[in-house]
Write an enzyme that holds these catalytic residues in place. Sequence first.
Site, short mmCIF file in Angstrom:
data_model
loop_
_atom_site.label_atom_id
_atom_site.label_comp_id
_atom_site.label_asym_id
_atom_site.label_seq_id
_atom_site.Cartn_x
_atom_site.Cartn_y
_atom_site.Cartn_z
N SER C 50 0.80 -1.24 0.00
CA SER C 50 0.00 0.00 0.00
C SER C 50 0.82 1.27 0.00
CB SER C 50 -0.93 0.02 1.21
OG SER C 50 -1.92 -0.94 1.08
N LYS C 53 0.47 3.31 -2.99
CA LYS C 53 -0.70 4.19 -3.20
C LYS C 53 -0.32 5.66 -3.10
CE LYS C 53 -3.81 0.75 -1.14
NZ LYS C 53 -4.61 0.42 0.06
N TYR C 178 -3.71 -2.22 -10.28
CA TYR C 178 -3.61 -2.14 -8.81
C TYR C 178 -2.70 -3.24 -8.24
CZ TYR C 178 -5.11 -2.33 -3.95
OH TYR C 178 -5.14 -2.35 -2.57
N TYR C 230 -4.72 3.48 7.88
CA TYR C 230 -6.08 2.93 8.02
C TYR C 230 -6.65 3.28 9.38
CZ TYR C 230 -3.87 0.39 4.28
OH TYR C 230 -3.18 0.06 3.18
N VAL C 248 1.17 -3.68 4.02
CA VAL C 248 1.11 -4.96 4.73
C VAL C 248 2.36 -5.81 4.50
CG1 VAL C 248 -1.39 -5.23 4.93
CG2 VAL C 248 -0.21 -6.06 2.89
#
Lengths: 294, 294, 294, 294
Positions: C50, C53, C178, C230, C248
């Site tokens: 992530s 991103k 993605y 998050y 992660v």
Amino acid sequence: MSGRAERGLPADYIPPLASVDPACFGIAVALVDNRVFTAGNAEQAFSIQSISKLFTLTLALGMLGDSLWRRVGREPSGDAFNSIVLLEYERGIPRNPFLNAGSLVVADALLSSARAPRETIGEILRFLRFVAEDDGIAIDPVVAQAEKATGYRNAALANYLSSFGNLTNHPEHVLGVYVHHCAIAMSCRQLAMAGRFLAARGRNPATGHSVVSEERTRRVNALMMTCGHYDGSGDFAFRTGLPSKSGVGGGILAIVPAVASIAVWSPGLNAQGNSLLGIEALDILSRRMCWSVF
Amino acid sequence: MSGRAERGLPADYIPPLASVDPACFGIAVALVDNRVFTAGNAEQAFSIQSISKLFTLTLALGMLGDSLWRRVGREPSGDAFNSIVLLEYERGIPRNPFLNAGSLVVADALLSSARAPRETIGEILRFLRFVAEDDGIAIDPVVAQAEKATGYRNAALANYLSSFGNLTNHPEHVLGVYVHHCAIAMSCRQLAMAGRFLAARGRNPATGHSVVSEERTRRVNALMMTCGHYDGSGDFAFRTGLPSKSGVGGGILAIVPAVASIAVWSPGLNAQGNSLLGIEALDILSRRMCWSVF
Amino acid sequence: MSGRAERGLPADYIPPLASVDPACFGIAVALVDNRVFTAGNAEQAFSIQSISKLFTLTLALGMLGDSLWRRVGREPSGDAFNSIVLLEYERGIPRNPFLNAGSLVVADALLSSARAPRETIGEILRFLRFVAEDDGIAIDPVVAQAEKATGYRNAALANYLSSFGNLTNHPEHVLGVYVHHCAIAMSCRQLAMAGRFLAARGRNPATGHSVVSEERTRRVNALMMTCGHYDGSGDFAFRTGLPSKSGVGGGILAIVPAVASIAVWSPGLNAQGNSLLGIEALDILSRRMCWSVF
Amino acid sequence: MSGRAERGLPADYIPPLASVDPACFGIAVALVDNRVFTAGNAEQAFSIQSISKLFTLTLALGMLGDSLWRRVGREPSGDAFNSIVLLEYERGIPRNPFLNAGSLVVADALLSSARAPRETIGEILRFLRFVAEDDGIAIDPVVAQAEKATGYRNAALANYLSSFGNLTNHPEHVLGVYVHHCAIAMSCRQLAMAGRFLAARGRNPATGHSVVSEERTRRVNALMMTCGHYDGSGDFAFRTGLPSKSGVGGGILAIVPAVASIAVWSPGLNAQGNSLLGIEALDILSRRMCWSVF
């Protein structure tokens, strides 16, 4: 058949309910031909709790008619009896009158008609004594007091409804009415007698007197079928095929339209807060007698 | 009685459904004594959509028995037919087999038995032709194609179920089965004929052949009562007192236990996606004939 | 300090990540004065997941400017990284670009500019190699393949976004982009180098070349502070006072505005899916160096 | 710049707030070098409302230390300030201390230390007068009375927290404390003065006296950044890059670490309940002065 696994545990959040002997079991069947059969602890009074919501709803519909449905829905909720989540999403309109929030709206409606909490409670009691033909029905003051002391969740629901303008009386007064009607104590015999009008198209089968219209009786039975056991309603309908209303005191009132009103009582509860043995008994009875409406 | 307000609007998210004439109305009543009455556009085929879920459920229960209930619940959801919210909160176990997610699990179970999508679809069609005693029942390929092209929401549900391990076949294949059984076209007459076994304790009343056991019939009827109209189930039970299943094509199949199987069709829908005139017709019919189960 | 309790466990839902040695720990600090310090396994490549991103968002903002914010929000979600619940309540607009759903929208935007998945992935890689000044950065094909095979949850999110019209390309293609940018492998040194422009007001401090505007840099840092971890974002901000983005794979990129870009890596995760030792290390470093922005 | 569209509308659910002139605008900047700049209606007292939560939190952390975090979280919620939904999902632990529910827990903690509501309110006032060096700060009794009369939503939250055992005092008493600290009236000058310790590493920059530790100051600032504007927190951080806390009275206190404490006030609110012109002013000021922490 004596272990906790088979019987469940009594509700523990209302102290007087937690001390009831979990070995108790009673059943009463009042047929529309006026015969009554009982077995077990059928004469012992227990706290009817949410079963009372059935009678306050009937009373409120008699007074207000269908205008009540502007303030409360008729859909099963898929949530626990005391959930506050849906109230936020649905702007203060409870999903159905058997959820705690919905029943508080019903209590508010009764209170607006009767003017004062004491009079409202008196009216509810008079109605129950009338339909059961039994003046011995009374409120258990110990249970009422215990619920008042610990009822923060219901106080939250009442204040929340007020914040959306869906209570017209002070939350404290509405809670007073609610707590007292939930604390009514009845035996299986009394409860089965009280439910006869729902089995007999709205009439007392002994006297022939009309309690509510035949159409309204059908509709209350339909609500019991879809919403009577909170988030266990679908499962109960699936198993027994009977409209019914449960209470955390361990009682269940089930209706066999045109045939019988049945009350069972056993204090041990399942995960949804419904009497474990009571459901079992109604499941067996409904199958043996072919009493499913389906 | 011709305006949009009185009739509602056809579903618009599946293009071929949007183009059906909203003035259509048909009804067929198949009594368990084998008489059949029809009126209006009762012979015109329409897309049965979610009504098909009733038949796939019956078929899956016949194959798998009660083990199916480990993968799907039996509770009304209080949510829209295509909601994904509860799936997250309930870790991939759909609330009931009539929600889209629940029906995808049923399709997956059928697919595991029949091995391939084509065979599974064939089996569903054969079952419908058998219970309706009508070999003219077929899938509308235009509807199937249209749903496949736009069915992102169902694809989301299928993949989501897979992420929780509650689909055993590839999501694409499960969606293929699902889309095709929803695209089955039937007339009111065919649908009322197909539903007879639910009114006749699990048997074809004409031949006496058993389709499913009497007990299972009762249970499927109970599920129709509590979950048959999505978040309009409680209201429909309240108004008509009949177990029934609706589809966004505007069809409704209602069961009067021991009496009749009724199919109505009118493409205009209410806010919950159920046929507006269809509900009205069943409300009137149920009241005039005293057909409420309550 | 070797037990599982102290280090957490590697992510297990992507098989190649689960097999990484949990004893690994690396750190690299790239100061804006162009000095770089490293310790531990700082040269070992790991899956940035992530953290990618952050770079796709920067790239998309450069191409589309603020019009991107019509399709994705800028608020922390209070939900897990892969939650689908809010998407339903908010009609397909993800809360922020660091949630999986939000990042799929960003990937879709990049895909619309670059025309084809392969070109889009190439462009993302080129951007990372450019800001890190390192042509050795590459995609780990084993990780990409593994995620593609098991990514049902992301497939659900992509299809769900499509059902609300918030993807313009086919969900499969968006998922392809993605999955590949999440599978980029970088070492701590490479990652710290790549993050320098966020510490240096949008410029490469070595060359002085502008990567993004100073204002946009501030805004991306603000998003990292409020949404970078998050449902652990608030806690990380509380402990370290630094904008950062976690993955992660066990990596974290943290920015000390005007001072440094820091990359840490340790594969063991906490309950929110963030590197347990990585957070610990940044907490200590930020306190010792007084690097909190507050 | 006089229309409603540009300025927003004052909060209308607390009657005395609704009657404030929407044309008011004030600003005060207290630098850590002890200079103070003001403009507009900077001396006019307004209802600080939720800005008071910042000071009760600081006070409670001083008394209880980090044990407070066992009863309230540190994560942004993504929900409106008065939402009750998350409380149910998270079993009575509010997401953060700036939500109404979280602030009720803080008030309960203060009440447990001070013994009685009156003493607790006195202590909060004394703290504000101390940090602002201004004995003129007082509670507006009209606002306190108005909130008490209409605060059903807060009463619901307090009772709900009690039902989970997360209030140790009677809900009525906790609400009494909460309503009174929200009704404190301060001018922009007083508020900017009161916030100086958050800009000056926990010390009063004029006297050098320590109010809270430097580390705690950083953490409170971090909470303001992630949670200070409810479901508008992410957007405010994105635009201004400053930790800040808003109130529905139209005030905002923003901190520029090591530089300044800024109070702005304008009663017209945006959709999230934050001052529309206040945000605008802080956006411009932060950009012109390069005061973003990022």
